[in-house]
Each structure stands twice: as structure tokens, then as C-alpha cells.
Design a protein around this motif. Structure first.
Motif, PDB file in Angstrom:
ATOM      1  N   ARG A   1       0.797  -1.232   0.000  1.00  0.00           N
ATOM      2  CA  ARG A   1       0.000   0.000   0.000  1.00  0.00           C
ATOM      3  C   ARG A   1       0.828   1.279   0.000  1.00  0.00           C
ATOM      4  O   ARG A   1       0.306   2.356  -0.199  1.00  0.00           O
ATOM      5  CB  ARG A   1      -0.928   0.029   1.218  1.00  0.00           C
ATOM      6  CG  ARG A   1      -2.111  -0.895   1.088  1.00  0.00           C
ATOM      7  CD  ARG A   1      -3.171  -0.565   2.120  1.00  0.00           C
ATOM      8  NE  ARG A   1      -4.194  -1.599   2.170  1.00  0.00           N
ATOM      9  CZ  ARG A   1      -4.074  -2.750   2.836  1.00  0.00           C
ATOM     10  NH1 ARG A   1      -2.966  -3.003   3.519  1.00  0.00           N
ATOM     11  NH2 ARG A   1      -5.043  -3.635   2.827  1.00  0.00           N
TER      12      ARG A   1
ATOM     13  N   HIS B   1      -4.059  10.735   8.070  1.00  0.00           N
ATOM     14  CA  HIS B   1      -4.952   9.578   7.942  1.00  0.00           C
ATOM     15  C   HIS B   1      -4.933   8.768   9.243  1.00  0.00           C
ATOM     16  O   HIS B   1      -3.859   8.357   9.694  1.00  0.00           O
ATOM     17  CB  HIS B   1      -4.521   8.698   6.770  1.00  0.00           C
ATOM     18  CG  HIS B   1      -5.577   7.708   6.394  1.00  0.00           C
ATOM     19  ND1 HIS B   1      -5.842   6.588   7.149  1.00  0.00           N
ATOM     20  CD2 HIS B   1      -6.464   7.686   5.377  1.00  0.00           C
ATOM     21  CE1 HIS B   1      -6.833   5.912   6.598  1.00  0.00           C
ATOM     22  NE2 HIS B   1      -7.233   6.564   5.521  1.00  0.00           N
TER      23      HIS B   1
ATOM     24  N   MET C   1      -6.494   8.741  -0.357  1.00  0.00           N
ATOM     25  CA  MET C   1      -6.750   8.244   1.004  1.00  0.00           C
ATOM     26  C   MET C   1      -7.249   9.333   1.937  1.00  0.00           C
ATOM     27  O   MET C   1      -7.904   9.051   2.934  1.00  0.00           O
ATOM     28  CB  MET C   1      -5.462   7.674   1.616  1.00  0.00           C
ATOM     29  CG  MET C   1      -5.127   6.271   1.159  1.00  0.00           C
ATOM     30  SD  MET C   1      -3.601   5.695   1.972  1.00  0.00           S
ATOM     31  CE  MET C   1      -4.157   5.420   3.670  1.00  0.00           C
TER      32      MET C   1
END
Lengths: 205, 205
Positions: free
Chosen positions: A8, A117, A176
Motif C-alpha cells: 500500500r 490519515h 486516502m
């Protein structure tokens, strides 16, 4: 050769994208789970020298970290299609745009994600002002790319180069945190669509 | 060729240092006064493409910004002494260390200065948390360099390379905000002294 990868994370994606553009299939991929701290084990650190992915282990045991150093090395082993330039001047123009893509857009967006995030709070201390400042830096810089892409199909000119890969990986990673290209940038939108339509866009995603 | 330079800024100093190591004296230096906004005039922007120094104007009019792209181009014109590597593997190791020096130490220290030195408040909005976070990033990363310099005289191995120049320019620039190497890092201290004793350390300082 072996590539220490993390599915990722954005920097390894740059390398996978380059491998896909060049049709490289003979490098063993080793997944490193950042959330389990596999990049911080003594074994990994002894090999890579730093707690970073990606890392490329050469056949003689030398291990290279830093995505751009790895990609340029791959170009020496798999020269086609050329992504870094064919002569000194072209190489300089492509490196200029690659660095602009990285320093002004890609890295600031990565830092914006890392510092905002919720899922990444376990990886490092998050500072909201750092996220904000980096996001603003990237947003300001996009105008330069919009203008350039009004003159050329790709960031550094008439063909895809490392500069495009660095830019698109940063921009896509920032989804994201709900980052989107500004609506008044049609050239960037057209370029993004073209980049995501490439086979390499799917490499390991 | 012409180099658009700015005397006190750190990125142009990387280029001047490279020119001095290579004994380059045939490039015209044009001073750009950042405090007068000379990097933001329409004439400069038309030439450089971005409000950045340094910029290298080639004889055919092509202008390259980004210090590392400029330095690598200079290496192609003035190959000795070699600062970027003689073969693909050495080039990769040197680029890895150059990027570590830049991403982990040099650029964070520059951002720490930009976001905290009172004299630079006119150039951009300063965010104290950004200064702090960048300074902490650089301080953490120095251990990696201390260890490496315990094994080798220079950052990327046995001779001076681009990696040393990027590291020393960042560290010295940060003296503006009273940054000093930690006292428990004797290898870095020895290396710093050796770097500052070079003739190139005085280039345009």
C-alpha cells in the motif's frame, strides 16, 4: 534480484510501476508488512541499512533503498522503454520534472496523508499543521503541472518518463485523504486519465 | 552557460560547491535577489519555468532548475572528479546516500530554517510546527550518518560524492537557527571538519 516491497505504500509503487512499464518479471518480490514493523527488525535493518521500503537487493548482496535510486538502477539493467533520458540534456530536463513532481507534489501529498490519515497514526506521530502545510504546498504547485500539460502530453515532454510516475503515484495515494485534482485543471485531468488507463497502473494494486 | 544563483540560499550552494570541486570557472554567475523578488519576475519565470534558484541556462537556451538535476548535468560536461558514480551499481549507492542526505537531513533542515528564522518570514508563511517537525526529522536521521561515517571516510564510501555536498550544505545552512551536530557524534564531527577544510567550502561563501 529481490525487491522488498510494501503493497500500500507509495514509494514502492513507483518501482512496481517502472517494472511494469519495462515488462520486468524476473525480480522476486518480498512483501514487508509495515504495520507489523517488519521494516524495523534487525534482519531487515542489517540488509537495507534503514527502515525504509522499497529496497532492491542485487545479486551480489548490495542493497539499495530510495525509490528513485532503485528505478534509475533498473533502467541500467532494463533500458527500454527509456524513462530517465537518452542524453545529458534530456536527462536533465526529465530529472528537473521528476524532482518538481516529487518535491512539490508527490512527497508533500505523502506527508499530508501520513500526518492526517487515522490508520497511519500507529506508524508515526501526526502533526495536523504539517499535514495542512504539505497539502497546501502540493495544491499550489499543481498549476505548474497544469500549464506544462497544456503544452505537452506528458510531464517532461512527449513520452512517459519517471516524472509522470512520481506525480501520478503521489496524487493517487492522496485519495486516502480525499484529495482530488482541482476542477479547473483539465490538462491534469486528461493526463491522469491517460496514466490510469496504462497497464502499469494496475501493477500490484 | 549561465547559472542563476542566490548567494545565501542553500540549493545554489550545492551547485557552487560542485563547480568548485570540478574547477569549473567558465560559467557566468547571475545573482538573483530573492528578497527583492527577482525570482518571481515575468522574465525570470519565462526563463526558469518556476520561481526557483538555482537555474542553469544552457547555450541553446534550455533552462534547468533543481540543484541535483543541474549538478548531474554539470558532471556530464565536467566529468572529473566523479561525484555521481562510475557504473550503475556505484551510481545507485551514491544516489541512495544523496537522497538520504537530502530527504532525511538537508531538506528538513532547510524547511526548519525557512519556517523559523525571522529574516525569512517575508518569503513565505511560517508554521512553527512545521519547523519543529522538520528539525526533529533531521536530528533522528543523523544517527544513520554517524554510523555510516564510522565505517567510511565519506557518506557514500571512500571518496567525496554528491551525498557529502548535500549533507554538509544542509547542516551548515541550519546554523542560521543555531542547529549544531549532537556532541555524541564524533564521526560526523570529523567529517564536517574535513568537508569545511576543502577549498570548495569557500565557493561563493
Amino acid at each position: 534480484m529481490k525487491l522488498y516491497d510494501s503493497f500500500r505504500a507509495p514509494n514502492p509503487r513507483r518501482v512496481r510501476w517502472v517494472m511494469a512499464e519495462k515488462g520486468v518479471t524476473d525480480i522476486e518480490i518480498v512483501d514487508v508488512d509495515l504495520f507489523k514493523g517488519e521494516h524495523k527488525t534487525p534482519e531487515y535493518l542489517a540488509k537495507a541499512g534503514a527502515a525504509n521500503v522499497p529496497a532492491l537487493e542485487l545479486d551480489d548482496g548490495t542493497t539499495i533503498t530510495e525509490s528513485l535510486a532503485i528505478c534509475r538502477y533498473l533502467e541500467s539493467v532494463y533500458p527500454e522503454p527509456n524513462l530517465f533520458g537518452r542524453d545529458a540534456k534530456e536527462t536533465a530536463v526529465i530529472e528537473m520534472w521528476t524532482r518538481r513532481a516529487e518535491m512539490m507534489v508527490g512527497n508533500p501529498l505523502m506527508l499530508a496523508v501520513r500526518h492526517s490519515h487515522p490508520a497511519l497514526a500507529v506508524l508515526e506521530t501526526q502533526v495536523p499543521e504539517v499535514a495542512q502545510d504539505n497539502r497546501a504546498t502540493a495544491e499550489r504547485a499543481l498549476r505548474l503541472f497544469e500549464d506544462q500539460l497544456g503544452r505537452h502530453p506528458f510531464v517532461a515532454g512527449d513520452r512517459i518518463t519517471m516524472a509522470d510516475i512520481v506525480a501520478i503515484v503521489g496524487i493517487e495515494f492522496a485519495r486516502m485523504v480525499k484529495f482530488r485534482l482541482p476542477e479547473d485543471m483539465p490538462n491534469l485531468a486528461r493526463w491522469r486519465e491517460a496514466m490510469l488507463a496504462r497497464d502499469a497502473a494496475k501493477a500490484g494494486v
